[in-house]
Design an enzyme around this catalytic site. Structure first.
Site, PDB file in Angstrom:
ATOM      1  N   VAL A  93       0.675  -0.760  -0.133  1.00  0.00           N
ATOM      2  CA  VAL A  93      -0.556  -0.076   0.201  1.00  0.00           C
ATOM      3  C   VAL A  93       1.334   1.248   0.210  1.00  0.00           C
ATOM      4  O   VAL A  93       1.918   1.132   0.836  1.00  0.00           O
ATOM      5  CB  VAL A  93      -1.017   0.460   1.276  1.00  0.00           C
ATOM      6  N   CYS A  94       0.234   2.258  -0.547  1.00  0.00           N
ATOM      7  CA  CYS A  94       0.968   3.035  -0.745  1.00  0.00           C
ATOM      8  C   CYS A  94      -0.108   4.321  -0.480  1.00  0.00           C
ATOM      9  O   CYS A  94      -1.425   3.995  -0.920  1.00  0.00           O
ATOM     10  CB  CYS A  94       1.914   3.692  -1.847  1.00  0.00           C
ATOM     11  N   ALA A  95       0.435   5.816  -1.255  1.00  0.00           N
ATOM     12  CA  ALA A  95      -0.868   7.319  -1.219  1.00  0.00           C
ATOM     13  C   ALA A  95      -1.765   6.845  -2.224  1.00  0.00           C
ATOM     14  O   ALA A  95      -2.859   6.683  -1.549  1.00  0.00           O
ATOM     15  CB  ALA A  95      -0.262   8.552  -0.635  1.00  0.00           C
TER      16      ALA A  95
END
Length: 135
Positions: free
Chosen positions: A93-95
């Protein structure tokens, strides 16, 4: 056959519209096609490990519950120590999902065949009204 020859433009329009309908699903099939709901299923049913590849400041501002923070630049060195079993699913996950897609390539290179990026990243997670933790 005469109908097809006389109305070739209808065939072209039908093929073009069909390809435009299929294009989004074909494009998303390659990378970042893991929906937030499917990620929750992986976490609950298959004990997937959630790795947030954002920088520490972004992680502190908000992240998926239970996620471990490993910035993308450190992923290759730290992932093998955090996730020893390569058969366990890994949700990256990232932004927005862009860094997570790059992280999938790194994880797969290390042998984590069940690594997947969350499509849309933390933004999609929020939009699905799923819980966010703050450090």
């Amino acid at each position: 056959m005469k109908f097809i020859i006389d109305n070739w433009y209808l065939l072209v329009v039908a093929l073009a519209s069909g390809s435009m309908l299929l294009w989004p699903s074909l494009r998303s099939a390659g990378a970042g096609s893991l929906t937030p709901n499917r990620a929750v299923q992986l976490i609950n049913r298959e004990k997937a490990v959630v790795i947030d590849v954002c920088e520490a400041e972004e992680f502190a501002a908000g992240h998926v519950g239970g996620a471990k923070n490993v910035p993308l630049s450190q992923l290759e060195e730290r992932l093998p120590t955090l996730v020893k079993n390569k058969a366990v699913p890994v949700v990256l996950v990232c932004a927005s999902g862009a860094r997570a897609n790059r992280a999938v390539a790194v994880a797969k290179k290390l042998g984590y065949d069940k690594a997947e990026a969350l499509a849309g990243g933390l933004k999609a997670w929020r939009e699905a009204s799923l819980p966010i933790e703050k450090a």
